[in-house]
Design a protein around this motif. Sequence first.
Motif, PDB file in Angstrom:
ATOM      1  N   TYR A  68       9.432  -7.467  14.011  1.00 26.36           N
ATOM      2  CA  TYR A  68       8.189  -8.192  14.255  1.00 26.36           C
ATOM      3  C   TYR A  68       8.430  -9.368  15.184  1.00 26.36           C
ATOM      4  O   TYR A  68       9.565  -9.788  15.417  1.00 26.36           O
ATOM      5  N   VAL A  69       7.330  -9.898  15.698  1.00 27.59           N
ATOM      6  CA  VAL A  69       7.319 -11.152  16.429  1.00 27.59           C
ATOM      7  C   VAL A  69       6.077 -11.903  15.974  1.00 27.59           C
ATOM      8  O   VAL A  69       5.049 -11.292  15.669  1.00 27.59           O
ATOM      9  N   ILE A  70       6.179 -13.192  15.882  1.00 27.47           N
ATOM     10  CA  ILE A  70       5.035 -14.024  15.530  1.00 27.47           C
ATOM     11  C   ILE A  70       4.491 -14.605  16.829  1.00 27.47           C
ATOM     12  O   ILE A  70       5.208 -15.316  17.539  1.00 27.47           O
ATOM     13  N   SER A  71       3.246 -14.277  17.129  1.00 24.14           N
ATOM     14  CA  SER A  71       2.624 -14.762  18.360  1.00 24.14           C
ATOM     15  C   SER A  71       1.900 -16.075  18.090  1.00 24.14           C
ATOM     16  O   SER A  71       1.057 -16.159  17.199  1.00 24.14           O
ATOM     17  N   ILE A  86       2.804  -9.430  15.145  1.00 19.13           N
ATOM     18  CA  ILE A  86       2.846  -8.142  15.830  1.00 19.13           C
ATOM     19  C   ILE A  86       4.097  -7.448  15.312  1.00 19.13           C
ATOM     20  O   ILE A  86       5.187  -8.028  15.347  1.00 19.13           O
ATOM     21  N   ALA A  87       3.949  -6.232  14.820  1.00 19.96           N
ATOM     22  CA  ALA A  87       5.067  -5.593  14.123  1.00 19.96           C
ATOM     23  C   ALA A  87       5.300  -4.162  14.587  1.00 19.96           C
ATOM     24  O   ALA A  87       4.397  -3.499  15.091  1.00 19.96           O
ATOM     25  N   ILE A  88       6.513  -3.720  14.366  1.00 24.00           N
ATOM     26  CA  ILE A  88       6.874  -2.304  14.428  1.00 24.00           C
ATOM     27  C   ILE A  88       7.113  -1.902  12.980  1.00 24.00           C
ATOM     28  O   ILE A  88       7.930  -2.515  12.277  1.00 24.00           O
ATOM     29  N   VAL A  89       6.359  -0.890  12.533  1.00 28.33           N
ATOM     30  CA  VAL A  89       6.527  -0.392  11.173  1.00 28.33           C
ATOM     31  C   VAL A  89       7.048   1.035  11.233  1.00 28.33           C
ATOM     32  O   VAL A  89       6.805   1.756  12.206  1.00 28.33           O
ATOM     33  N   GLU A  90       7.795   1.425  10.203  1.00 22.81           N
ATOM     34  CA  GLU A  90       8.332   2.784  10.131  1.00 22.81           C
ATOM     35  C   GLU A  90       7.676   3.522   8.977  1.00 22.81           C
ATOM     36  O   GLU A  90       7.698   3.064   7.834  1.00 22.81           O
ATOM     37  N   LEU A  91       7.085   4.673   9.293  1.00 20.78           N
ATOM     38  CA  LEU A  91       6.457   5.512   8.281  1.00 20.78           C
ATOM     39  C   LEU A  91       7.515   6.359   7.582  1.00 20.78           C
ATOM     40  O   LEU A  91       8.596   6.598   8.146  1.00 20.78           O
ATOM     41  N   GLU A  93       7.751   9.392   7.369  1.00 23.68           N
ATOM     42  CA  GLU A  93       8.051  10.571   8.185  1.00 23.68           C
ATOM     43  C   GLU A  93       9.049  10.270   9.293  1.00 23.68           C
ATOM     44  O   GLU A  93       9.473  11.170  10.012  1.00 23.68           O
ATOM     45  N   GLY A  94       9.432   9.001   9.453  1.00 23.14           N
ATOM     46  CA  GLY A  94      10.446   8.635  10.432  1.00 23.14           C
ATOM     47  C   GLY A  94       9.911   8.128  11.756  1.00 23.14           C
ATOM     48  O   GLY A  94      10.688   7.717  12.604  1.00 23.14           O
ATOM     49  N   VAL A  95       8.601   8.139  11.945  1.00 24.94           N
ATOM     50  CA  VAL A  95       8.048   7.619  13.193  1.00 24.94           C
ATOM     51  C   VAL A  95       7.760   6.129  13.041  1.00 24.94           C
ATOM     52  O   VAL A  95       7.560   5.628  11.934  1.00 24.94           O
ATOM     53  N   ARG A  96       7.765   5.445  14.164  1.00 26.74           N
ATOM     54  CA  ARG A  96       7.463   4.014  14.173  1.00 26.74           C
ATOM     55  C   ARG A  96       6.201   3.786  14.975  1.00 26.74           C
ATOM     56  O   ARG A  96       5.936   4.491  15.938  1.00 26.74           O
ATOM     57  N   MET A  97       5.462   2.761  14.578  1.00 27.88           N
ATOM     58  CA  MET A  97       4.266   2.413  15.322  1.00 27.88           C
ATOM     59  C   MET A  97       4.126   0.908  15.432  1.00 27.88           C
ATOM     60  O   MET A  97       4.569   0.172  14.549  1.00 27.88           O
ATOM     61  N   MET A  98       3.540   0.467  16.553  1.00 23.90           N
ATOM     62  CA  MET A  98       3.250  -0.947  16.747  1.00 23.90           C
ATOM     63  C   MET A  98       1.890  -1.238  16.132  1.00 23.90           C
ATOM     64  O   MET A  98       0.960  -0.434  16.240  1.00 23.90           O
ATOM     65  N   THR A  99       1.783  -2.396  15.482  1.00 27.00           N
ATOM     66  CA  THR A  99       0.571  -2.751  14.756  1.00 27.00           C
ATOM     67  C   THR A  99       0.550  -4.255  14.558  1.00 27.00           C
ATOM     68  O   THR A  99       1.428  -4.967  15.044  1.00 27.00           O
ATOM     69  N   ASN A 100      -0.423  -4.724  13.832  1.00 28.76           N
ATOM     70  CA  ASN A 100      -0.447  -6.107  13.370  1.00 28.76           C
ATOM     71  C   ASN A 100      -0.299  -6.096  11.859  1.00 28.76           C
ATOM     72  O   ASN A 100      -0.750  -5.167  11.187  1.00 28.76           O
ATOM     73  N   LEU A 101       0.335  -7.147  11.337  1.00 31.57           N
ATOM     74  CA  LEU A 101       0.396  -7.330   9.886  1.00 31.57           C
ATOM     75  C   LEU A 101      -0.718  -8.281   9.498  1.00 31.57           C
ATOM     76  O   LEU A 101      -0.981  -9.266  10.195  1.00 31.57           O
ATOM     77  N   VAL A 102      -1.362  -7.990   8.391  1.00 32.99           N
ATOM     78  CA  VAL A 102      -2.446  -8.818   7.875  1.00 32.99           C
ATOM     79  C   VAL A 102      -2.174  -9.116   6.400  1.00 32.99           C
ATOM     80  O   VAL A 102      -1.312  -8.496   5.780  1.00 32.99           O
ATOM     81  N   GLN A 103      -2.924 -10.069   5.870  1.00 35.35           N
ATOM     82  CA  GLN A 103      -2.814 -10.453   4.457  1.00 35.35           C
ATOM     83  C   GLN A 103      -1.420 -10.967   4.109  1.00 35.35           C
ATOM     84  O   GLN A 103      -0.963 -10.828   2.969  1.00 35.35           O
ATOM     85  N   VAL A 104      -0.746 -11.541   5.106  1.00 37.54           N
ATOM     86  CA  VAL A 104       0.569 -12.152   4.887  1.00 37.54           C
ATOM     87  C   VAL A 104       0.695 -13.330   5.845  1.00 37.54           C
ATOM     88  O   VAL A 104       0.197 -13.278   6.978  1.00 37.54           O
ATOM     89  N   GLU A 105       1.321 -14.387   5.372  1.00 38.44           N
ATOM     90  CA  GLU A 105       1.521 -15.571   6.202  1.00 38.44           C
ATOM     91  C   GLU A 105       2.473 -15.255   7.358  1.00 38.44           C
ATOM     92  O   GLU A 105       3.467 -14.550   7.183  1.00 38.44           O
ATOM     93  N   LEU A 131      -3.915  -1.235  10.593  1.00 36.72           N
ATOM     94  CA  LEU A 131      -3.103  -2.442  10.461  1.00 36.72           C
ATOM     95  C   LEU A 131      -2.340  -2.283   9.153  1.00 36.72           C
ATOM     96  O   LEU A 131      -2.635  -1.401   8.357  1.00 36.72           O
ATOM     97  N   PHE A 132      -1.361  -3.129   8.926  1.00 36.38           N
ATOM     98  CA  PHE A 132      -0.574  -3.001   7.706  1.00 36.38           C
ATOM     99  C   PHE A 132      -0.519  -4.326   6.968  1.00 36.38           C
ATOM    100  O   PHE A 132      -0.460  -5.392   7.579  1.00 36.38           O
ATOM    101  N   ALA A 133      -0.536  -4.230   5.643  1.00 38.84           N
ATOM    102  CA  ALA A 133      -0.464  -5.374   4.740  1.00 38.84           C
ATOM    103  C   ALA A 133       0.673  -5.136   3.761  1.00 38.84           C
ATOM    104  O   ALA A 133       1.075  -3.987   3.539  1.00 38.84           O
ATOM    105  N   PRO A 134       1.205  -6.195   3.171  1.00 39.80           N
ATOM    106  CA  PRO A 134       2.218  -6.005   2.140  1.00 39.80           C
ATOM    107  C   PRO A 134       1.703  -5.061   1.053  1.00 39.80           C
ATOM    108  O   PRO A 134       0.531  -5.135   0.661  1.00 39.80           O
ATOM    109  N   ALA A 135       2.562  -4.193   0.559  1.00 42.95           N
ATOM    110  CA  ALA A 135       2.157  -3.168  -0.396  1.00 42.95           C
ATOM    111  C   ALA A 135       1.541  -3.767  -1.655  1.00 42.95           C
ATOM    112  O   ALA A 135       0.658  -3.174  -2.253  1.00 42.95           O
TER     113      ALA A 135
END
Length: 139
Positions: A68-71, A86-91, A93-105, A131-135
């Motif tokens: 991730y990077v904090i903008s 702004i984050a790279i998350v890994e599913l 299934e092994g693929v990665r995607m760029m997204t934003n993280l929400v609901q987290v400081e 988008l992705f949030a902490p589980a």
Amino acid sequence: MPPPTKPAPVPTPETLPFWEGCAAGELRIQRCTSCGKHVFYPRPACPHCSSTELEWVVSDGTATLHSYVISHRAAPGFAEEVPYVIAIVELPEGVRMMTNLVQVEADPEQLPLDMPLRVVFEPRGDVHLPLFAPAGSAA
């Protein structure tokens, strides 16, 4: 003059099943029926074996934080959200995607690598963005 709105992607014929899935609350990715590997971003041929035999499958909507990077500088439409992640998350299934993280400081102390995440969808224009949030965070 009103503030700029967040940019929204424009679906193409190759990406339309992905965006239709997001609108339905599903995170869809492609899987190659020839080699069995999952593929993201949507494309007409498998990057692993070059087969054009790709099918759409539904991921379970979980991921882990890979990077991730904090903008601290707002992109157009994001002035009210600075700083944001702004984050790279890994599913699974092994693929990665760029997204934003929400609901987290937006603080490195709150963003451990490999943190479990879950997908949430944000309506934007005519599409819903994954988008992705902490589980463990509230929906």
